[in-house]
Design a protein around this motif. Sequence first.
Motif, PDB file in Angstrom:
ATOM      1  N   LEU A 283     -68.237  30.021 -48.613  1.00  0.00           N
ATOM      2  CA  LEU A 283     -67.471  29.669 -49.816  1.00  0.00           C
ATOM      3  C   LEU A 283     -65.991  29.566 -49.456  1.00  0.00           C
ATOM      4  N   ARG A 284     -65.440  28.388 -49.674  1.00  0.00           N
ATOM      5  CA  ARG A 284     -64.021  28.189 -49.397  1.00  0.00           C
ATOM      6  C   ARG A 284     -63.147  28.635 -50.556  1.00  0.00           C
ATOM      7  N   GLY A 285     -63.760  28.743 -51.735  1.00  0.00           N
ATOM      8  CA  GLY A 285     -62.987  29.182 -52.886  1.00  0.00           C
ATOM      9  C   GLY A 285     -62.545  28.037 -53.761  1.00  0.00           C
ATOM     10  N   TYR A 286     -61.481  28.254 -54.519  1.00  0.00           N
ATOM     11  CA  TYR A 286     -60.993  27.290 -55.481  1.00  0.00           C
ATOM     12  C   TYR A 286     -60.451  26.050 -54.788  1.00  0.00           C
ATOM     13  N   LEU A 287     -60.885  24.874 -55.240  1.00  0.00           N
ATOM     14  CA  LEU A 287     -60.460  23.615 -54.645  1.00  0.00           C
ATOM     15  C   LEU A 287     -59.495  22.857 -55.551  1.00  0.00           C
ATOM     16  N   GLY A 288     -59.716  22.906 -56.852  1.00  0.00           N
ATOM     17  CA  GLY A 288     -58.893  22.170 -57.805  1.00  0.00           C
ATOM     18  C   GLY A 288     -59.670  21.952 -59.087  1.00  0.00           C
ATOM     19  N   THR A 289     -59.170  21.105 -59.959  1.00  0.00           N
ATOM     20  CA  THR A 289     -59.829  20.882 -61.240  1.00  0.00           C
ATOM     21  C   THR A 289     -60.197  19.417 -61.422  1.00  0.00           C
ATOM     22  N   ILE A 290     -61.134  19.178 -62.336  1.00  0.00           N
ATOM     23  CA  ILE A 290     -61.469  17.826 -62.773  1.00  0.00           C
ATOM     24  C   ILE A 290     -61.356  17.797 -64.288  1.00  0.00           C
ATOM     25  N   ASN A 291     -60.871  16.706 -64.824  1.00  0.00           N
ATOM     26  CA  ASN A 291     -60.796  16.549 -66.274  1.00  0.00           C
ATOM     27  C   ASN A 291     -62.086  15.915 -66.764  1.00  0.00           C
ATOM     28  N   VAL A 292     -62.724  16.552 -67.735  1.00  0.00           N
ATOM     29  CA  VAL A 292     -64.054  16.115 -68.141  1.00  0.00           C
ATOM     30  C   VAL A 292     -64.120  15.630 -69.584  1.00  0.00           C
ATOM     31  N   GLY A 293     -63.045  15.702 -70.336  1.00  0.00           N
ATOM     32  CA  GLY A 293     -63.078  15.239 -71.712  1.00  0.00           C
ATOM     33  C   GLY A 293     -64.151  15.944 -72.508  1.00  0.00           C
ATOM     34  N   ASN A 294     -65.020  15.179 -73.162  1.00  0.00           N
ATOM     35  CA  ASN A 294     -66.082  15.763 -73.981  1.00  0.00           C
ATOM     36  C   ASN A 294     -67.437  15.692 -73.296  1.00  0.00           C
ATOM     37  N   LEU A 295     -67.430  15.656 -71.981  1.00  0.00           N
ATOM     38  CA  LEU A 295     -68.677  15.559 -71.235  1.00  0.00           C
ATOM     39  C   LEU A 295     -69.604  16.732 -71.529  1.00  0.00           C
ATOM     40  N   TYR A 296     -69.044  17.853 -71.946  1.00  0.00           N
ATOM     41  CA  TYR A 296     -69.865  19.029 -72.224  1.00  0.00           C
ATOM     42  C   TYR A 296     -70.872  18.792 -73.325  1.00  0.00           C
ATOM     43  N   GLN A 297     -70.691  17.704 -74.111  1.00  0.00           N
ATOM     44  CA  GLN A 297     -71.614  17.437 -75.208  1.00  0.00           C
ATOM     45  C   GLN A 297     -72.929  16.829 -74.722  1.00  0.00           C
ATOM     46  N   SER A 298     -72.986  16.490 -73.441  1.00  0.00           N
ATOM     47  CA  SER A 298     -74.208  15.938 -72.860  1.00  0.00           C
ATOM     48  C   SER A 298     -75.081  17.060 -72.305  1.00  0.00           C
ATOM     49  N   ARG A 299     -76.387  16.907 -72.448  1.00  0.00           N
ATOM     50  CA  ARG A 299     -77.297  17.945 -71.974  1.00  0.00           C
ATOM     51  C   ARG A 299     -77.269  18.108 -70.461  1.00  0.00           C
ATOM     52  N   ASP A 300     -76.884  17.062 -69.735  1.00  0.00           N
ATOM     53  CA  ASP A 300     -76.816  17.186 -68.279  1.00  0.00           C
ATOM     54  C   ASP A 300     -75.376  17.422 -67.816  1.00  0.00           C
ATOM     55  N   ALA A 301     -74.549  17.948 -68.714  1.00  0.00           N
ATOM     56  CA  ALA A 301     -73.140  18.180 -68.385  1.00  0.00           C
ATOM     57  C   ALA A 301     -72.940  19.034 -67.139  1.00  0.00           C
ATOM     58  N   PRO A 302     -73.645  20.175 -66.973  1.00  0.00           N
ATOM     59  CA  PRO A 302     -73.418  20.977 -65.770  1.00  0.00           C
ATOM     60  C   PRO A 302     -73.652  20.190 -64.490  1.00  0.00           C
ATOM     61  N   ALA A 303     -74.722  19.382 -64.473  1.00  0.00           N
ATOM     62  CA  ALA A 303     -75.007  18.576 -63.276  1.00  0.00           C
ATOM     63  C   ALA A 303     -73.929  17.517 -63.071  1.00  0.00           C
ATOM     64  N   GLN A 304     -73.460  16.925 -64.171  1.00  0.00           N
ATOM     65  CA  GLN A 304     -72.411  15.917 -64.067  1.00  0.00           C
ATOM     66  C   GLN A 304     -71.102  16.537 -63.592  1.00  0.00           C
ATOM     67  N   HIS A 305     -70.812  17.739 -64.056  1.00  0.00           N
ATOM     68  CA  HIS A 305     -69.612  18.437 -63.589  1.00  0.00           C
ATOM     69  C   HIS A 305     -69.671  18.640 -62.081  1.00  0.00           C
ATOM     70  N   ASN A 306     -70.835  19.069 -61.607  1.00  0.00           N
ATOM     71  CA  ASN A 306     -70.989  19.298 -60.173  1.00  0.00           C
ATOM     72  C   ASN A 306     -70.832  18.001 -59.388  1.00  0.00           C
ATOM     73  N   GLN A 307     -71.348  16.913 -59.942  1.00  0.00           N
ATOM     74  CA  GLN A 307     -71.217  15.629 -59.265  1.00  0.00           C
ATOM     75  C   GLN A 307     -69.754  15.202 -59.203  1.00  0.00           C
ATOM     76  N   LEU A 308     -69.018  15.411 -60.289  1.00  0.00           N
ATOM     77  CA  LEU A 308     -67.600  15.063 -60.316  1.00  0.00           C
ATOM     78  C   LEU A 308     -66.818  15.907 -59.314  1.00  0.00           C
ATOM     79  N   CYS A 309     -67.147  17.182 -59.229  1.00  0.00           N
ATOM     80  CA  CYS A 309     -66.485  18.050 -58.253  1.00  0.00           C
ATOM     81  C   CYS A 309     -66.756  17.550 -56.843  1.00  0.00           C
ATOM     82  N   ALA A 310     -68.021  17.215 -56.562  1.00  0.00           N
ATOM     83  CA  ALA A 310     -68.389  16.758 -55.230  1.00  0.00           C
ATOM     84  C   ALA A 310     -67.733  15.424 -54.904  1.00  0.00           C
TER      85      ALA A 310
END
Length: 100
Positions: free
Chosen positions: A1-28
């Motif tokens: 684990l390298r630790g904190y890398l930075g942030t991504i802006n996600v808007g209202n993506l949390y309203q989607s049922r696959d939001a956690p997976a999408q967040h991870n994809q955006l981070c990657a």
Amino acid sequence: LRGYLGTINVGNLYQSRDAPAQHNQLCATQYGAGAHQCTRAEAEAVNDWPRICGDGNNSHVIVNDQARWNDGYGYLYMCRSCGNGSWGNICNGQPVPCCG
């Protein structure tokens, strides 16, 4: 684990049922393979909230800690307030911190 890398802006993506997976994809996508939305434990380990919240001058960040789906509302996350350091579930739509 390298630790904190930075942030991504996600808007209202949390309203989607696959939001956690999408967040991870955006981070990657932004920070490289293996980057993912920080869990609460990972975010606590960073222990540098002024640095995290200084990315984009945001007052809250979402942390993926057993996010709960609520019909009509989307996911409720545990999140950290940079103002007082408290945890709550009122920060939906705010930036997601990425760990790696």
